[in-house]
Design a protein around this motif. Structure first.
Motif, PDB file in Angstrom:
ATOM      1  N   MET A 208      79.729  17.574  19.941  1.00 55.60           N
ATOM      2  CA  MET A 208      79.830  18.367  21.157  1.00 55.60           C
ATOM      3  C   MET A 208      80.897  19.443  21.023  1.00 55.60           C
ATOM      4  O   MET A 208      80.700  20.584  21.444  1.00 55.60           O
ATOM      5  N   ARG A 209      82.026  19.104  20.411  1.00 50.42           N
ATOM      6  CA  ARG A 209      83.095  20.089  20.247  1.00 50.42           C
ATOM      7  C   ARG A 209      82.658  21.226  19.322  1.00 50.42           C
ATOM      8  O   ARG A 209      82.947  22.396  19.576  1.00 50.42           O
ATOM      9  N   VAL A 210      81.963  20.878  18.237  1.00 48.43           N
ATOM     10  CA  VAL A 210      81.456  21.914  17.329  1.00 48.43           C
ATOM     11  C   VAL A 210      80.440  22.793  18.039  1.00 48.43           C
ATOM     12  O   VAL A 210      80.460  24.029  17.918  1.00 48.43           O
ATOM     13  N   TYR A 211      79.542  22.164  18.796  1.00 48.72           N
ATOM     14  CA  TYR A 211      78.500  22.867  19.563  1.00 48.72           C
ATOM     15  C   TYR A 211      79.112  23.874  20.533  1.00 48.72           C
ATOM     16  O   TYR A 211      78.728  25.053  20.556  1.00 48.72           O
ATOM     17  N   LEU A 212      80.078  23.430  21.316  1.00 47.21           N
ATOM     18  CA  LEU A 212      80.727  24.319  22.288  1.00 47.21           C
ATOM     19  C   LEU A 212      81.546  25.399  21.582  1.00 47.21           C
ATOM     20  O   LEU A 212      81.620  26.542  22.049  1.00 47.21           O
ATOM     21  N   GLY A 213      82.142  25.040  20.433  1.00 47.14           N
ATOM     22  CA  GLY A 213      82.909  26.030  19.669  1.00 47.14           C
ATOM     23  C   GLY A 213      82.023  27.136  19.116  1.00 47.14           C
ATOM     24  O   GLY A 213      82.393  28.320  19.150  1.00 47.14           O
ATOM     25  N   ILE A 214      80.839  26.762  18.608  1.00 46.28           N
ATOM     26  CA  ILE A 214      79.890  27.766  18.098  1.00 46.28           C
ATOM     27  C   ILE A 214      79.470  28.710  19.218  1.00 46.28           C
ATOM     28  O   ILE A 214      79.407  29.934  19.032  1.00 46.28           O
ATOM     29  N   ILE A 215      79.192  28.158  20.396  1.00 47.80           N
ATOM     30  CA  ILE A 215      78.797  28.984  21.544  1.00 47.80           C
ATOM     31  C   ILE A 215      79.902  29.964  21.903  1.00 47.80           C
ATOM     32  O   ILE A 215      79.654  31.163  22.100  1.00 47.80           O
ATOM     33  N   ALA A 216      81.142  29.479  21.980  1.00 44.35           N
ATOM     34  CA  ALA A 216      82.279  30.334  22.367  1.00 44.35           C
ATOM     35  C   ALA A 216      82.473  31.475  21.380  1.00 44.35           C
ATOM     36  O   ALA A 216      82.630  32.640  21.773  1.00 44.35           O
ATOM     37  N   VAL A 217      82.462  31.154  20.086  1.00 44.40           N
ATOM     38  CA  VAL A 217      82.658  32.184  19.055  1.00 44.40           C
ATOM     39  C   VAL A 217      81.520  33.198  19.082  1.00 44.40           C
ATOM     40  O   VAL A 217      81.748  34.420  19.014  1.00 44.40           O
ATOM     41  N   ALA A 218      80.280  32.728  19.191  1.00 49.20           N
ATOM     42  CA  ALA A 218      79.121  33.628  19.214  1.00 49.20           C
ATOM     43  C   ALA A 218      79.181  34.567  20.408  1.00 49.20           C
ATOM     44  O   ALA A 218      78.902  35.765  20.278  1.00 49.20           O
ATOM     45  N   VAL A 219      79.555  34.047  21.570  1.00 54.32           N
ATOM     46  CA  VAL A 219      79.641  34.885  22.778  1.00 54.32           C
ATOM     47  C   VAL A 219      80.701  35.971  22.602  1.00 54.32           C
ATOM     48  O   VAL A 219      80.454  37.157  22.885  1.00 54.32           O
ATOM     49  N   LEU A 220      81.867  35.595  22.110  1.00 56.97           N
ATOM     50  CA  LEU A 220      82.954  36.565  21.956  1.00 56.97           C
ATOM     51  C   LEU A 220      82.589  37.666  20.952  1.00 56.97           C
ATOM     52  O   LEU A 220      82.837  38.855  21.197  1.00 56.97           O
TER      53      LEU A 220
ATOM     54  N   VAL B 195      75.305  38.105  27.634  1.00 53.71           N
ATOM     55  CA  VAL B 195      75.501  37.565  26.285  1.00 53.71           C
ATOM     56  C   VAL B 195      75.586  36.045  26.331  1.00 53.71           C
ATOM     57  O   VAL B 195      74.969  35.358  25.517  1.00 53.71           O
ATOM     58  N   ALA B 196      76.337  35.505  27.285  1.00 59.02           N
ATOM     59  CA  ALA B 196      76.444  34.049  27.414  1.00 59.02           C
ATOM     60  C   ALA B 196      75.078  33.430  27.693  1.00 59.02           C
ATOM     61  O   ALA B 196      74.733  32.371  27.145  1.00 59.02           O
ATOM     62  N   PHE B 197      74.274  34.100  28.524  1.00 57.16           N
ATOM     63  CA  PHE B 197      72.935  33.612  28.831  1.00 57.16           C
ATOM     64  C   PHE B 197      72.082  33.561  27.569  1.00 57.16           C
ATOM     65  O   PHE B 197      71.428  32.558  27.295  1.00 57.16           O
ATOM     66  N   GLN B 198      72.089  34.644  26.785  1.00 55.62           N
ATOM     67  CA  GLN B 198      71.233  34.697  25.597  1.00 55.62           C
ATOM     68  C   GLN B 198      71.696  33.740  24.509  1.00 55.62           C
ATOM     69  O   GLN B 198      70.875  33.115  23.844  1.00 55.62           O
ATOM     70  N   VAL B 199      73.004  33.608  24.342  1.00 53.84           N
ATOM     71  CA  VAL B 199      73.514  32.669  23.341  1.00 53.84           C
ATOM     72  C   VAL B 199      73.140  31.242  23.724  1.00 53.84           C
ATOM     73  O   VAL B 199      72.659  30.463  22.893  1.00 53.84           O
ATOM     74  N   ALA B 200      73.334  30.898  25.004  1.00 52.62           N
ATOM     75  CA  ALA B 200      72.955  29.563  25.481  1.00 52.62           C
ATOM     76  C   ALA B 200      71.458  29.341  25.336  1.00 52.62           C
ATOM     77  O   ALA B 200      71.003  28.266  24.927  1.00 52.62           O
ATOM     78  N   SER B 201      70.673  30.355  25.640  1.00 56.25           N
ATOM     79  CA  SER B 201      69.218  30.251  25.571  1.00 56.25           C
ATOM     80  C   SER B 201      68.734  30.049  24.137  1.00 56.25           C
ATOM     81  O   SER B 201      67.811  29.257  23.894  1.00 56.25           O
ATOM     82  N   ILE B 202      69.368  30.712  23.183  1.00 61.64           N
ATOM     83  CA  ILE B 202      68.920  30.638  21.788  1.00 61.64           C
ATOM     84  C   ILE B 202      69.413  29.364  21.106  1.00 61.64           C
ATOM     85  O   ILE B 202      68.636  28.659  20.455  1.00 61.64           O
ATOM     86  N   ILE B 203      70.691  29.018  21.263  1.00 62.56           N
ATOM     87  CA  ILE B 203      71.203  27.847  20.545  1.00 62.56           C
ATOM     88  C   ILE B 203      70.618  26.555  21.098  1.00 62.56           C
ATOM     89  O   ILE B 203      70.428  25.580  20.368  1.00 62.56           O
ATOM     90  N   THR B 204      70.296  26.536  22.395  1.00 72.16           N
ATOM     91  CA  THR B 204      69.655  25.339  22.958  1.00 72.16           C
ATOM     92  C   THR B 204      68.146  25.396  22.789  1.00 72.16           C
ATOM     93  O   THR B 204      67.444  24.481  23.210  1.00 72.16           O
ATOM     94  N   THR B 205      67.654  26.467  22.198  1.00 72.17           N
ATOM     95  CA  THR B 205      66.230  26.713  21.939  1.00 72.17           C
ATOM     96  C   THR B 205      65.420  26.745  23.231  1.00 72.17           C
ATOM     97  O   THR B 205      64.262  26.325  23.264  1.00 72.17           O
ATOM     98  N   THR B 206      66.034  27.265  24.305  1.00 69.89           N
ATOM     99  CA  THR B 206      65.325  27.364  25.587  1.00 69.89           C
ATOM    100  C   THR B 206      64.371  28.547  25.578  1.00 69.89           C
ATOM    101  O   THR B 206      63.169  28.397  25.817  1.00 69.89           O
ATOM    102  N   GLY B 207      64.893  29.744  25.326  1.00 70.36           N
ATOM    103  CA  GLY B 207      64.008  30.902  25.200  1.00 70.36           C
ATOM    104  C   GLY B 207      63.913  31.796  26.416  1.00 70.36           C
ATOM    105  O   GLY B 207      63.161  32.767  26.401  1.00 70.36           O
TER     106      GLY B 207
END
Length: 478
Positions: free
Chosen positions: A269-281, A301-313
């Motif tokens: 979970m920590r790695v997952y949230l860290g990847i999201i934070a770095v990608a957004v910034l 940007v936060a919406f698209q990063v969350a959408s892609i990494i969680t594979t929502t789309g």
């Protein structure tokens, strides 16, 4: 091979699908739509086959890993074949191949579509299209285990074959109780999101369908612009819940039994949230000038990063217009995916983290040949068997990926479109780049390409091996 237990479970799965088909029938009645007859006819067919099949109970209720793989794979294929019928019967998606593509995309929570416009569809079709996300998110067989008595401890083979991630364990000693807990958490989070969207002013139908898509990390919207028309507050709610549904559900269980410290120590979970934070910034910095304000940039940007990494789309902007660095980061996120034990797709954060640590460990051993080092993850040394299974998964994944890219390249699309078409379906994301970007769809692909991508969607959702097992002759030997 215990064919009788496979047949019995398939009939029960079809029966459950028939029960859920009552929901779009009710939707058609509420909105006075004639298309509801197609769902009623399919419901009657599923219930009829299920009722007849369950009358012939298997004499031997025991099944093992081979039966588990075959049952899970055939269940998803059968669900899709039946689930596509209403779209074709009512004429809203005349081609059965296209209807099957749409429904497989729904059940596998991919969100890739062949529809150029979704708004002309009837409400009952839109509801079923989104509800398939919710059914497929946690897994149809997990639901079966939660409500039906199966073969005791042997049904763990079903859960292992259907649940995403390198390790699948039981939260409680009984698999049925584990399945009930998982679906309880899943349902509670879905209801919470629906309530928050309603409080934000979103209409009830939109709140239901968007929550189904978010919970299953699927991505089917009911508007042509996906989520772009919704308010900033509603987009933030979708962003937060996409991230939450991408977390391993074991974490929520630990919170539920009042072990918050153990939950917060979850390395994945920590790695997952860290990847999201770095990608957004990084993407916010890279797309400066594309948005009017920093707040708007951060939201999209936060919406698209969350959408892609969680594979929502889901999408709020056409990210295919972003700079190359931002698009490449999103492509990398497609492969990484969400956490194991979540509703998200992709390779999974845990596998990527373990593979990274394995490579680092090998480099250290190369420099110090006599040293003995173990790969640790989540505070525990990884067993050699788990490491080998991750390596085998990655090899099988790459084999399917490369074969699919070669076949899809017959379409003569540009490399980016071909590559991301396979990446978006095999990782259960939905939109790719170029010809299959967020502003376009998969409608113009040939029938061969559509069937290849359908296989990729199923293989991606079931972690590759259950689908490959179907093509092995030894699987079908008694």
């Amino acid at each position: 091979m215990n064919f009788s237990i496979i047949r019995y479970i398939l009939c029960r799965v079809l029966e459950i699908e028939g029960v859920f088909l009552a929901l779009p029938c009710v939707t058609a009645l509420i909105y006075g739509e004639k298309s509801g007859w197609a769902f009623a006819a399919t419901m009657a067919l599923c219930l009829g086959i299920g009722f007849i099949g369950k009358r012939f109970r298997p004499k031997n209720p025991v099944f093992y890993a081979r039966e588990g793989f075959v049952t899970v794979s055939l269940s998803w294929v059968m669900l899709s074949l039946a689930g596509a019928l209403p779209f074709t019967l009512c004429g809203e998606i005349p081609s059965y191949t296209d209807a099957l593509f749409e429904v497989i995309s729904g059940f596998t929570t991919t969100g890739a579509s062949i529809l150029r416009e979704v708004e002309p569809l009837s409400r009952c079709c839109l509801f079923w299209r989104s509800f398939t996300h919710w059914l497929g998110g946690m897994g149809v067989l997990v639901f079966v285990m939660a409500v039906l008595p199966l073969a005791g401890g042997y049904n763990m083979h079903l859960m292992r074959a259907e649940s995403p991630g390198p390790l699948v364990g039981k939260l409680t000693p009984r698999v049925k109780q584990t399945a009930q807990i998982l679906y309880g958490i899943y349902l509670a989070m879905t209801i919470l999101q629906i309530v928050l969207l309603l409080l934000s002013g979103m209409p009830l139908f939109d709140s239901l369908t968007m929550s189904f898509g978010t919970a299953g990390t699927g991505g089917f919207g009911i508007l042509n612009d996906s989520a772009a028309s919704y308010t900033a507050q509603q987009q933030w709610i979708l962003t937060v819940f996409m991230i939450l549904f991408g977390v391993n559900f074991n974490v929520y269980y630990l919170f539920l039994i009042r072990k918050p410290k153990q939950a917060l120590r979850c390395e994945e979970m920590r790695v997952y949230l860290g990847i999201i934070a770095v990608a957004v910034l990084v993407i916010v910095w890279n797309t400066r000038g594309y948005f009017v304000t920093l707040a708007q940039s951060f939201r999209h940007v936060a919406f698209q990063v969350a959408s892609i990494i969680t594979t929502t789309g889901f999408s709020t902007v056409d990210f295919d217009q972003w700079p190359g660095l931002s698009k490449n980061i999103l492509v990398f996120l497609m492969f990484i995916g969400a956490c194991a034990g979540s509703t998200g797709g992709g390779i999974k954060v845990s596998r990527c983290a373990v593979l990274f640590k394995s490579v680092r460990n090998e480099l250290r051993c190369a420099m110090h040949p006599r040293s003995v080092r173990r790969v640790h993850f989540e505070g525990r040394p990884m067993e050699q068997g788990v490491l080998h299974s991750i390596e085998k998964f990655f090899a099988a994944y790459m084999l399917v990926f490369m074969a699919s890219v070669l076949i899809i390249s017959l379409e003569n699309m540009d490399f980016g479109s071909t590559f991301t078409a396979v990446a978006a379906t095999l990782n259960n994301i939905g939109p790719g780049l170029g010809a299959v970007g967020p502003a376009k769809n998969f409608a113009d692909l040939s029938m061969l390409s559509k069937y290849v991508l359908m296989f990729d969607m199923l293989a991606g959702r079931l972690e590759v091996f259950p689908m490959l097992v179907l093509f092995m002759p030894m699987t079908w030997r008694k």
